[in-house]
Design a protein around this motif. Sequence first.
Motif, PDB file in Angstrom:
ATOM      1  N   ASP A 141       0.834  -1.212   0.000  1.00 20.27           N
ATOM      2  CA  ASP A 141       0.000   0.000   0.000  1.00 20.27           C
ATOM      3  C   ASP A 141       0.866   1.258   0.000  1.00 20.27           C
ATOM      4  OD1 ASP A 141      -2.363  -1.488   0.143  1.00 20.27           O
ATOM      5  OD2 ASP A 141      -2.496  -1.331   2.330  1.00 20.27           O
ATOM      6  N   VAL A 142       1.893   1.255   0.825  1.00 21.14           N
ATOM      7  CA  VAL A 142       2.771   2.421   0.915  1.00 21.14           C
ATOM      8  C   VAL A 142       3.418   2.696  -0.439  1.00 21.14           C
ATOM      9  CG1 VAL A 142       4.900   3.318   1.945  1.00 21.14           C
ATOM     10  CG2 VAL A 142       3.184   2.203   3.395  1.00 21.14           C
ATOM     11  N   ALA A 143       3.911   1.650  -1.076  1.00 23.25           N
ATOM     12  CA  ALA A 143       4.536   1.815  -2.392  1.00 23.25           C
ATOM     13  C   ALA A 143       3.520   2.324  -3.414  1.00 23.25           C
ATOM     14  CB  ALA A 143       5.136   0.488  -2.853  1.00 23.25           C
ATOM     15  N   LYS A 144       2.295   1.815  -3.344  1.00 24.61           N
ATOM     16  CA  LYS A 144       1.244   2.254  -4.268  1.00 24.61           C
ATOM     17  C   LYS A 144       0.908   3.723  -4.048  1.00 24.61           C
ATOM     18  CE  LYS A 144      -3.423   0.898  -5.793  1.00 24.61           C
ATOM     19  NZ  LYS A 144      -4.486  -0.136  -5.634  1.00 24.61           N
ATOM     20  N   PHE A 145       0.779   4.136  -2.795  1.00 26.69           N
ATOM     21  CA  PHE A 145       0.481   5.523  -2.471  1.00 26.69           C
ATOM     22  C   PHE A 145       1.574   6.452  -3.000  1.00 26.69           C
ATOM     23  CE2 PHE A 145      -2.803   5.715   1.121  1.00 26.69           C
ATOM     24  CZ  PHE A 145      -3.520   6.760   0.525  1.00 26.69           C
ATOM     25  N   VAL A 146       2.817   6.086  -2.723  1.00 30.76           N
ATOM     26  CA  VAL A 146       3.936   6.985  -3.019  1.00 30.76           C
ATOM     27  C   VAL A 146       4.338   6.926  -4.484  1.00 30.76           C
ATOM     28  CG1 VAL A 146       6.349   7.503  -2.488  1.00 30.76           C
ATOM     29  CG2 VAL A 146       4.769   6.872  -0.640  1.00 30.76           C
ATOM     30  N   ASP A 147       4.473   5.728  -5.010  1.00 26.17           N
ATOM     31  CA  ASP A 147       5.007   5.580  -6.373  1.00 26.17           C
ATOM     32  C   ASP A 147       3.937   5.744  -7.451  1.00 26.17           C
ATOM     33  OD1 ASP A 147       7.466   5.072  -5.189  1.00 26.17           O
ATOM     34  OD2 ASP A 147       7.170   2.889  -5.208  1.00 26.17           O
ATOM     35  N   GLU A 148       2.769   5.143  -7.245  1.00 22.14           N
ATOM     36  CA  GLU A 148       1.726   5.213  -8.275  1.00 22.14           C
ATOM     37  C   GLU A 148       0.901   6.496  -8.193  1.00 22.14           C
ATOM     38  OE1 GLU A 148      -0.770   1.786  -8.733  1.00 22.14           O
ATOM     39  OE2 GLU A 148       0.864   0.398  -8.201  1.00 22.14           O
ATOM     40  N   HIS A 149       0.661   6.959  -6.979  1.00 20.08           N
ATOM     41  CA  HIS A 149      -0.224   8.109  -6.811  1.00 20.08           C
ATOM     42  C   HIS A 149       0.516   9.387  -6.414  1.00 20.08           C
ATOM     43  CE1 HIS A 149      -3.872   5.767  -7.421  1.00 20.08           C
ATOM     44  NE2 HIS A 149      -3.274   4.814  -6.723  1.00 20.08           N
ATOM     45  N   GLY A 150       1.823   9.323  -6.310  1.00 14.12           N
ATOM     46  CA  GLY A 150       2.620  10.518  -6.077  1.00 14.12           C
ATOM     47  C   GLY A 150       2.362  11.201  -4.753  1.00 14.12           C
ATOM     48  N   LEU A 151       2.061  10.433  -3.712  1.00 12.87           N
ATOM     49  CA  LEU A 151       1.754  11.025  -2.417  1.00 12.87           C
ATOM     50  C   LEU A 151       2.954  11.770  -1.848  1.00 12.87           C
ATOM     51  CD1 LEU A 151      -0.372  11.272  -0.141  1.00 12.87           C
ATOM     52  CD2 LEU A 151       0.736   9.296   0.931  1.00 12.87           C
ATOM     53  N   ARG A 152       2.720  13.017  -1.440  1.00 14.18           N
ATOM     54  CA  ARG A 152       3.775  13.829  -0.840  1.00 14.18           C
ATOM     55  C   ARG A 152       3.365  14.451   0.482  1.00 14.18           C
ATOM     56  NH1 ARG A 152       5.876  11.187  -3.823  1.00 14.18           N
ATOM     57  NH2 ARG A 152       7.292  11.626  -5.555  1.00 14.18           N
ATOM     58  N   THR A 153       2.038  14.506   0.754  1.00 14.66           N
ATOM     59  CA  THR A 153       1.573  15.168   1.973  1.00 14.66           C
ATOM     60  C   THR A 153       0.433  14.389   2.605  1.00 14.66           C
ATOM     61  OG1 THR A 153       2.131  17.331   1.011  1.00 14.66           O
ATOM     62  CG2 THR A 153       0.710  17.330   2.948  1.00 14.66           C
ATOM     63  N   VAL A 154       0.545  14.164   3.914  1.00  7.27           N
ATOM     64  CA  VAL A 154      -0.527  13.547   4.692  1.00  7.27           C
ATOM     65  C   VAL A 154      -1.085  14.601   5.638  1.00  7.27           C
ATOM     66  CG1 VAL A 154      -1.108  11.833   6.446  1.00  7.27           C
ATOM     67  CG2 VAL A 154       0.449  11.229   4.575  1.00  7.27           C
ATOM     68  N   ILE A 155      -2.393  14.819   5.577  1.00  5.23           N
ATOM     69  CA  ILE A 155      -3.078  15.800   6.418  1.00  5.23           C
ATOM     70  C   ILE A 155      -3.959  15.022   7.382  1.00  5.23           C
ATOM     71  CG2 ILE A 155      -4.699  17.740   6.424  1.00  5.23           C
ATOM     72  CD1 ILE A 155      -3.662  18.199   3.459  1.00  5.23           C
ATOM     73  N   ASP A 156      -3.515  14.916   8.622  1.00  3.88           N
ATOM     74  CA  ASP A 156      -4.140  14.076   9.636  1.00  3.88           C
ATOM     75  C   ASP A 156      -5.047  14.938  10.511  1.00  3.88           C
ATOM     76  OD1 ASP A 156      -4.731  12.314  11.711  1.00  3.88           O
ATOM     77  OD2 ASP A 156      -2.720  11.440  11.742  1.00  3.88           O
ATOM     78  N   LEU A 157      -6.343  14.621  10.530  1.00  2.00           N
ATOM     79  CA  LEU A 157      -7.320  15.415  11.267  1.00  2.00           C
ATOM     80  C   LEU A 157      -7.684  14.800  12.618  1.00  2.00           C
ATOM     81  CD1 LEU A 157      -9.757  16.244   8.304  1.00  2.00           C
ATOM     82  CD2 LEU A 157      -7.746  17.526   9.073  1.00  2.00           C
ATOM     83  N   ARG A 158      -7.004  13.737  13.008  1.00  2.00           N
ATOM     84  CA  ARG A 158      -7.284  13.109  14.292  1.00  2.00           C
ATOM     85  C   ARG A 158      -6.738  13.960  15.445  1.00  2.00           C
ATOM     86  NH1 ARG A 158      -4.454   7.552  13.763  1.00  2.00           N
ATOM     87  NH2 ARG A 158      -2.899   8.959  12.845  1.00  2.00           N
ATOM     88  N   THR A 159      -7.180  13.649  16.647  1.00  2.00           N
ATOM     89  CA  THR A 159      -6.690  14.369  17.812  1.00  2.00           C
ATOM     90  C   THR A 159      -5.318  13.855  18.230  1.00  2.00           C
ATOM     91  OG1 THR A 159      -7.686  12.812  19.355  1.00  2.00           O
ATOM     92  CG2 THR A 159      -9.049  14.680  18.653  1.00  2.00           C
ATOM     93  N   THR A 160      -4.672  14.610  19.085  1.00  3.21           N
ATOM     94  CA  THR A 160      -3.380  14.171  19.632  1.00  3.21           C
ATOM     95  C   THR A 160      -3.537  12.856  20.373  1.00  3.21           C
ATOM     96  OG1 THR A 160      -2.627  16.459  19.839  1.00  3.21           O
ATOM     97  CG2 THR A 160      -1.489  14.804  21.184  1.00  3.21           C
ATOM     98  N   ASN A 161      -4.660  12.693  21.084  1.00  5.00           N
ATOM     99  CA  ASN A 161      -4.904  11.447  21.808  1.00  5.00           C
ATOM    100  C   ASN A 161      -4.992  10.260  20.856  1.00  5.00           C
ATOM    101  OD1 ASN A 161      -5.560  10.127  24.403  1.00  5.00           O
ATOM    102  ND2 ASN A 161      -7.539   9.729  23.427  1.00  5.00           N
ATOM    103  N   GLU A 162      -5.664  10.431  19.734  1.00  3.85           N
ATOM    104  CA  GLU A 162      -5.754   9.355  18.749  1.00  3.85           C
ATOM    105  C   GLU A 162      -4.374   9.011  18.197  1.00  3.85           C
ATOM    106  OE1 GLU A 162      -9.498   9.607  16.010  1.00  3.85           O
ATOM    107  OE2 GLU A 162      -9.159  11.603  16.851  1.00  3.85           O
ATOM    108  N   LEU A 163      -3.587  10.020  17.884  1.00  2.38           N
ATOM    109  CA  LEU A 163      -2.245   9.776  17.357  1.00  2.38           C
ATOM    110  C   LEU A 163      -1.406   9.001  18.363  1.00  2.38           C
ATOM    111  CD1 LEU A 163      -3.181  11.983  15.311  1.00  2.38           C
ATOM    112  CD2 LEU A 163      -0.834  12.817  15.323  1.00  2.38           C
ATOM    113  N   THR A 164      -1.527   9.366  19.627  1.00  3.19           N
ATOM    114  CA  THR A 164      -0.747   8.698  20.676  1.00  3.19           C
ATOM    115  C   THR A 164      -1.180   7.246  20.838  1.00  3.19           C
ATOM    116  OG1 THR A 164      -0.449  10.789  21.847  1.00  3.19           O
ATOM    117  CG2 THR A 164      -0.121   8.769  23.109  1.00  3.19           C
TER     118      THR A 164
END
Length: 257
Positions: free
Chosen positions: A44-67
């Motif tokens: 999945d990571v390779a598909k996101f980055v190589d096939e779809h050119g992913l360069r930015t992730v915008i995470d809308l979760r809370t700090t608690n969720e990230l932790t």
Amino acid sequence: MRWIDFEGAVNVRDVGGMPTADGGKTVPGRLLRSDNLQGLTRNDVAKFVDEHGLRTVIDLRTTNELTLEGPGPLTEVSTVRHTHHSMLPERGNATDAAADTFESRRERILAMAPDDIVCGIYLSYLADRPDSVVSALRTIAASDGAAVVHCAAGKDRTGVVVAMALSAVGVQEDAVVADYAATGQRIEAILDRLRSTPTYAGDIDRLPVDAHTPRAETMAAFLRHLDTEHGGVTEWLAEHGFGGTDVDRLRYRLLAD
């Protein structure tokens, strides 16, 4: 709008190809939306980055969720920038599914939209975290490749930010509403994923599946409120510091070939 299938995420789509009021279309490969990215496989990571050119992730979760969830697989990719813009007040359990997140704000949410509680929740994002909405849109505009917006389900917080971005660049309202409602096609798979992690499992089954399913009427009511109370999405954004130059940059990013 087109679905992108991954092994470890079930609500990923590209919002390219959406019609604008002036006869244009959003450009594919610029803005993606997703549910939680924690379960992405190596493929999945390779598909996101190589096939779809992913360069930015915008995470809308809370700090608690990230932790609680810990670093996701994409954090190991040096070419991908990660930004965090919580859409909820940073208190309590602070996940979108947590009972205390809603209960602590119930009266205020109901006052905002007594006929549609979910619409009231969306309006509370704007009231509580306008800074996060504006920052997320600025991050989209500044990306030099594909940007993906995500939260836990890719439904509510993601739905609001993507709707704001699309509306700001002139995408037709019926198309914005249809994109939001499309998540309903995969709601069972989304809920199964959320049940698989202790962060969300305890709250998912408090409500029936139908209550989790996005309704087109909710997004229409949300956009109608912005029209009635603020003069529209771009006017609300301008009130919170996202002015004409910002909108131009976002339009260039999402509409210019």
